[in-house]
Design an enzyme around this catalytic site. Structure first.
Site, PDB file in Angstrom:
ATOM      1  N   ARG A   1       0.833  -1.200   0.000  1.00  0.00           N
ATOM      2  CA  ARG A   1       0.000   0.000   0.000  1.00  0.00           C
ATOM      3  C   ARG A   1       0.875   1.261   0.000  1.00  0.00           C
ATOM      4  NH1 ARG A   1      -5.251  -0.190   2.043  1.00  0.00           N
ATOM      5  NH2 ARG A   1      -4.964   1.632   3.354  1.00  0.00           N
TER       6      ARG A   1
ATOM      7  N   ARG B   1       9.552   5.737  -3.667  1.00  0.00           N
ATOM      8  CA  ARG B   1       9.906   6.537  -4.850  1.00  0.00           C
ATOM      9  C   ARG B   1      11.231   7.267  -4.655  1.00  0.00           C
ATOM     10  NH1 ARG B   1       5.433  10.125  -2.839  1.00  0.00           N
ATOM     11  NH2 ARG B   1       3.791   8.909  -3.821  1.00  0.00           N
TER      12      ARG B   1
ATOM     13  N   ARG C   1      -8.820  -6.676  13.407  1.00  0.00           N
ATOM     14  CA  ARG C   1      -8.032  -5.850  14.300  1.00  0.00           C
ATOM     15  C   ARG C   1      -8.868  -4.624  14.655  1.00  0.00           C
ATOM     16  NH1 ARG C   1      -4.423  -7.024  17.923  1.00  0.00           N
ATOM     17  NH2 ARG C   1      -2.769  -5.474  18.086  1.00  0.00           N
TER      18      ARG C   1
ATOM     19  N   ARG D   1      -0.248   5.894  16.007  1.00  0.00           N
ATOM     20  CA  ARG D   1      -0.118   7.229  15.418  1.00  0.00           C
ATOM     21  C   ARG D   1      -0.869   8.257  16.241  1.00  0.00           C
ATOM     22  NH1 ARG D   1      -2.835   5.293   9.624  1.00  0.00           N
ATOM     23  NH2 ARG D   1      -4.748   4.496  10.515  1.00  0.00           N
TER      24      ARG D   1
ATOM     25  N   GLU E   1      -4.045   6.501  18.484  1.00  0.00           N
ATOM     26  CA  GLU E   1      -4.665   5.232  18.075  1.00  0.00           C
ATOM     27  C   GLU E   1      -3.897   4.067  18.709  1.00  0.00           C
ATOM     28  OE1 GLU E   1      -5.045   4.770  13.825  1.00  0.00           O
ATOM     29  OE2 GLU E   1      -6.157   6.633  13.617  1.00  0.00           O
TER      30      GLU E   1
ATOM     31  N   TYR F   1      -9.795  -5.356   2.834  1.00  0.00           N
ATOM     32  CA  TYR F   1      -9.106  -4.146   3.296  1.00  0.00           C
ATOM     33  C   TYR F   1      -9.367  -3.041   2.272  1.00  0.00           C
ATOM     34  CZ  TYR F   1      -5.094  -1.709   5.546  1.00  0.00           C
ATOM     35  OH  TYR F   1      -4.269  -0.840   6.222  1.00  0.00           O
TER      36      TYR F   1
ATOM     37  N   ASP G   1     -10.324   0.650   0.790  1.00  0.00           N
ATOM     38  CA  ASP G   1     -10.311   2.090   1.059  1.00  0.00           C
ATOM     39  C   ASP G   1     -11.668   2.663   0.647  1.00  0.00           C
ATOM     40  OD1 ASP G   1      -7.834   2.501   2.227  1.00  0.00           O
ATOM     41  OD2 ASP G   1      -6.803   2.550   0.294  1.00  0.00           O
TER      42      ASP G   1
HETATM   43  P1  FAD Z   1     -18.364   0.929   7.710  1.00  0.00           P
HETATM   44  O1  FAD Z   1     -17.989   2.351   7.584  1.00  0.00           O
HETATM   45  O2  FAD Z   1     -17.690   0.086   8.751  1.00  0.00           O
HETATM   46  O3  FAD Z   1     -19.950   0.862   7.935  1.00  0.00           O
HETATM   47  C1  FAD Z   1     -20.603  -0.303   8.354  1.00  0.00           C
HETATM   48  C2  FAD Z   1     -21.737   0.144   9.237  1.00  0.00           C
HETATM   49  O4  FAD Z   1     -22.568  -0.989   9.534  1.00  0.00           O
HETATM   50  C3  FAD Z   1     -21.279   0.703  10.580  1.00  0.00           C
HETATM   51  O5  FAD Z   1     -21.798   2.003  10.764  1.00  0.00           O
HETATM   52  C4  FAD Z   1     -21.841  -0.276  11.604  1.00  0.00           C
HETATM   53  O6  FAD Z   1     -22.256   0.349  12.802  1.00  0.00           O
HETATM   54  C5  FAD Z   1     -23.034  -0.853  10.853  1.00  0.00           C
HETATM   55  N1  FAD Z   1     -23.426  -2.171  11.335  1.00  0.00           N
HETATM   56  C6  FAD Z   1     -22.637  -3.260  11.483  1.00  0.00           C
HETATM   57  N2  FAD Z   1     -23.364  -4.282  11.996  1.00  0.00           N
HETATM   58  C7  FAD Z   1     -24.633  -3.816  12.158  1.00  0.00           C
HETATM   59  C8  FAD Z   1     -25.818  -4.385  12.693  1.00  0.00           C
HETATM   60  N3  FAD Z   1     -25.855  -5.645  13.167  1.00  0.00           N
HETATM   61  N4  FAD Z   1     -26.940  -3.623  12.742  1.00  0.00           N
HETATM   62  C9  FAD Z   1     -26.923  -2.339  12.296  1.00  0.00           C
HETATM   63  N5  FAD Z   1     -25.804  -1.743  11.813  1.00  0.00           N
HETATM   64  C10 FAD Z   1     -24.677  -2.476  11.750  1.00  0.00           C
HETATM   65  N6  FAD Z   1     -10.059   4.653   3.663  1.00  0.00           N
HETATM   66  C11 FAD Z   1      -9.512   5.581   2.857  1.00  0.00           C
HETATM   67  O7  FAD Z   1      -9.854   5.645   1.657  1.00  0.00           O
HETATM   68  N7  FAD Z   1      -8.592   6.493   3.339  1.00  0.00           N
HETATM   69  C12 FAD Z   1      -8.189   6.492   4.634  1.00  0.00           C
HETATM   70  O8  FAD Z   1      -7.384   7.330   5.038  1.00  0.00           O
HETATM   71  C13 FAD Z   1      -8.761   5.520   5.512  1.00  0.00           C
HETATM   72  N8  FAD Z   1      -8.388   5.467   6.812  1.00  0.00           N
HETATM   73  C14 FAD Z   1      -8.959   4.545   7.635  1.00  0.00           C
HETATM   74  C15 FAD Z   1      -8.563   4.531   8.977  1.00  0.00           C
HETATM   75  C16 FAD Z   1      -9.136   3.618   9.854  1.00  0.00           C
HETATM   76  C17 FAD Z   1      -8.711   3.602  11.282  1.00  0.00           C
HETATM   77  C18 FAD Z   1     -10.095   2.680   9.373  1.00  0.00           C
HETATM   78  C19 FAD Z   1     -10.713   1.674  10.308  1.00  0.00           C
HETATM   79  C20 FAD Z   1     -10.475   2.675   8.038  1.00  0.00           C
HETATM   80  C21 FAD Z   1      -9.909   3.607   7.152  1.00  0.00           C
HETATM   81  N9  FAD Z   1     -10.279   3.659   5.814  1.00  0.00           N
HETATM   82  C22 FAD Z   1      -9.710   4.593   4.980  1.00  0.00           C
HETATM   83  C23 FAD Z   1     -11.254   2.699   5.256  1.00  0.00           C
HETATM   84  C24 FAD Z   1     -12.684   3.235   5.259  1.00  0.00           C
HETATM   85  O9  FAD Z   1     -13.081   3.507   6.591  1.00  0.00           O
HETATM   86  C25 FAD Z   1     -13.608   2.174   4.664  1.00  0.00           C
HETATM   87  O10 FAD Z   1     -13.184   1.782   3.379  1.00  0.00           O
HETATM   88  C26 FAD Z   1     -15.068   2.598   4.552  1.00  0.00           C
HETATM   89  O11 FAD Z   1     -15.433   3.561   5.484  1.00  0.00           O
HETATM   90  C27 FAD Z   1     -15.901   1.362   4.721  1.00  0.00           C
HETATM   91  O12 FAD Z   1     -17.261   1.628   4.518  1.00  0.00           O
HETATM   92  P2  FAD Z   1     -18.311   0.465   4.809  1.00  0.00           P
HETATM   93  O13 FAD Z   1     -19.653   1.013   4.496  1.00  0.00           O
HETATM   94  O14 FAD Z   1     -17.884  -0.782   4.132  1.00  0.00           O
HETATM   95  O15 FAD Z   1     -18.154   0.117   6.360  1.00  0.00           O
HETATM   96  N1  UDP Z   2       3.166   0.773   7.762  1.00  0.00           N
HETATM   97  C1  UDP Z   2       4.392   0.767   8.393  1.00  0.00           C
HETATM   98  N2  UDP Z   2       4.894   1.931   8.864  1.00  0.00           N
HETATM   99  C2  UDP Z   2       4.262   3.105   8.737  1.00  0.00           C
HETATM  100  C3  UDP Z   2       3.014   3.122   8.088  1.00  0.00           C
HETATM  101  C4  UDP Z   2       2.490   1.937   7.621  1.00  0.00           C
HETATM  102  O1  UDP Z   2       5.002  -0.282   8.549  1.00  0.00           O
HETATM  103  O2  UDP Z   2       4.770   4.144   9.201  1.00  0.00           O
HETATM  104  C5  UDP Z   2       2.623  -0.510   7.279  1.00  0.00           C
HETATM  105  C6  UDP Z   2       1.756  -1.184   8.355  1.00  0.00           C
HETATM  106  O3  UDP Z   2       1.882  -2.575   8.224  1.00  0.00           O
HETATM  107  C7  UDP Z   2       0.374  -0.720   7.972  1.00  0.00           C
HETATM  108  C8  UDP Z   2       0.467  -0.774   6.448  1.00  0.00           C
HETATM  109  O4  UDP Z   2       1.789  -0.313   6.164  1.00  0.00           O
HETATM  110  O5  UDP Z   2      -0.626  -1.557   8.487  1.00  0.00           O
HETATM  111  C9  UDP Z   2      -0.542   0.049   5.703  1.00  0.00           C
HETATM  112  O6  UDP Z   2      -0.435   1.388   6.109  1.00  0.00           O
HETATM  113  P1  UDP Z   2      -1.614   2.414   5.928  1.00  0.00           P
HETATM  114  O7  UDP Z   2      -1.110   3.756   6.330  1.00  0.00           O
HETATM  115  O8  UDP Z   2      -2.162   2.256   4.556  1.00  0.00           O
HETATM  116  O9  UDP Z   2      -2.648   1.875   7.008  1.00  0.00           O
HETATM  117  P2  UDP Z   2      -4.147   2.319   7.399  1.00  0.00           P
HETATM  118  O10 UDP Z   2      -4.221   3.816   7.167  1.00  0.00           O
HETATM  119  O11 UDP Z   2      -5.060   1.522   6.532  1.00  0.00           O
HETATM  120  O12 UDP Z   2      -4.228   1.961   8.844  1.00  0.00           O
END
Ligand code: FAD
Ligand code: UDP
Length: 371
Positions: free
Chosen positions: A175, A179, A252, A283, A303, A350, A352
């Site tokens: 991911r 560069r 996780r 972070r 986090e 996984y 985005d």
């Molecule tokens: P979710 O957003 O998880 O929505 C699922 C919903 O279903 C939740 O609101 C939950 O409450 C509901 N639900 C589950 N079970 C039930 C139930 N039994 N009854 C009623 N409701 C229920 N993506 C990026 O592109 N850029 C980023 O920088 C980025 N950073 C991230 C950082 C973190 C810490 C995390 C966890 C994810 C990140 N993502 C990022 C990924 C992004 O959050 C997801 O791709 C996207 O939000 C997923 O959307 P979703 O609808 O699949 O799931």
């Molecule tokens: N990662 C790492 N060091 C960093 C940032 C990321 O080793 O400083 C690795 C780590 O395994 C992480 C993965 O790269 O889970 C993906 O990073 P990303 O920032 O895409 O994670 P997310 O935002 O989805 O938590």
């Protein structure tokens, strides 16, 4: 006499998958009810306004995509700003730019040219080169070599995932760009930014004029909810949907420690990763920087990674061989059922944000192609 149910679709989950599905279904005159067990809409992109700052309650969310259609789609609900993610890594007090680029190489080795950097990386990767890296450690060592692996990857990865890097799938580390230019942009995509005014505006736009109920757990209200619609879109955990009949998939989780600080600028950047193994958080986010905020105070979030359980939220699927095989058992069941499973938890991917939006758009396009 027909006894048509009041809604065409019951959508479980108001995250991006559920919200995009509902929006597209409504355009085809389908009546949708969205339910979410949380007390707000938006799933993991939800923001809470604290001190005038949009706080990403479920971790840093930076939108990025290479797909102009998806970029225009999200911008049609809310304009996005020009934020570019350029996180820093703090390794035992030393600061490094991410992703791995000429700035990082200069900070690590004092090298000033791509040729010098490549020579060091070649030297450090040559004994680790394998045809097909079998795990994250092999992949990282063969791509970036020992210094970067030990200072910037191993510690962060093992605490983030709670597993040895040798037990994690190789794709996770791919991911991150590598560069040989002085470019700290964390993503290679053509389009990137944050919705001006926060992600709730995107969700509100998608769910405009669509009925929803929050604080409703599908499993607790299943019988009543099934009386409301024949078609179900489910975006929660797929193993939970099937009552864990093949066993539990591993996820996780994170604990978010949000703090309001009585100062205007805590770390000078939205994201700083702590890549050593001793610091227990991965972070620190400083939310105002996502939108170039000038507020008097600031809000930061640490986090802390932990294993998901019934007491905390499942944020990351763990796509190793064991869990992938288990997921395939559930997927076989899903293929027999007349239910739409979509999003990060239901597809155990996984994903985005742009990928979730793309998946929901593809699904609705296919479903409603003749309507
Ligand atoms: P979710 O957003 O998880 O929505 C699922 C919903 O279903 C939740 O609101 C939950 O409450 C509901 N639900 C589950 N079970 C039930 C139930 N039994 N009854 C009623 N409701 C229920 N993506 C990026 O592109 N850029 C980023 O920088 C980025 N950073 C991230 C950082 C973190 C810490 C995390 C966890 C994810 C990140 N993502 C990022 C990924 C992004 O959050 C997801 O791709 C996207 O939000 C997923 O959307 P979703 O609808 O699949 O799931
Ligand atoms: N990662 C790492 N060091 C960093 C940032 C990321 O080793 O400083 C690795 C780590 O395994 C992480 C993965 O790269 O889970 C993906 O990073 P990303 O920032 O895409 O994670 P997310 O935002 O989805 O938590």
């Amino acid at each position: 006499m027909t006894n048509k149910k009041p809604y065409d679709y019951l959508i479980v989950g108001s995250g991006l998958y559920g919200a995009v599905f509902a929006h597209e279904a409504k355009k085809k005159n389908k009546k949708c009810l969205v339910v979410d067990k949380r007390n707000h809409l938006g799933g993991n992109v939800y923001c809470e306004n604290i001190e005038g700052i949009n706080v990403h309650k479920y971790g840093a969310h930076i939108f990025h995509t290479n797909d102009k259609f998806i970029w225009d789609y999200v911008n049609s609900f809310v304009p996005f700003n020009r934020y570019t993610n350029s996180p820093l890594a703090n390794y035992k007090g030393e600061l490094y730019n991410l992703p791995f680029n000429m700035n990082t190489f200069y900070q690590l080795w004092g090298v000033r040219t791509p040729q010098e950097a490549k020579a060091i990386i070649d030297e450090q990767t040559k004994k680790h080169r394998v045809k097909k890296p079998g795990n994250l450690e092999e992949q990282a060592l063969s791509l970036v070599g020992e210094d970067i692996y030990h200072k910037l990857i191993k510690g962060y990865t093992e605490k983030q995932w709670g597993r040895k890097a040798t037990k994690l799938p190789a794709f996770i580390i791919k991911r991150l760009p590598l560069r040989f230019s002085f470019d700290n942009n964390y993503f290679n995509d053509s389009y990137q930014g944050i919705p001006i005014g926060g992600y709730n505006k995107l969700i509100d736009g998608l769910l405009n004029n669509i009925e929803y109920r929050v604080g409703v757990d599908y499993f607790k209200e299943k019988d009543n909810l099934h009386r409301l619609a024949d078609n179900i879109v489910y975006t929660g955990k797929i193993d939970e949907f099937y009552d864990y009949c093949h066993g539990e998939l591993e996820y996780r989780s994170l604990r978010f420690d949000h703090q309001i600080l009585n100062q205007s600028n805590y770390q000078g950047n939205a994201v700083v990763n702590y890549t050593d193994s001793d610091t227990s958080f991965t972070r620190i986010l400083e939310h105002k920087h996502f939108e170039f905020g000038m507020q008097k105070n600031t809000v930061i979030t640490k986090e802390y990674p932990l294993e998901a359980s019934n007491k905390n939220e499942p944020y990351y699927p763990i796509n190793d061989t064991k869990n992938s095989n288990l997921y395939n058992e559930y997927k076989k069941m899903a293929l027999q059922d007349n239910i739409i499973f979509g999003g990060r938890l239901a597809e155990y991917k996984y994903y985005d944000m742009h990928q979730v939006i793309g998946a929901a758009l593809a699904k609705t396009k296919k479903l409603f192609q003749n309507q």
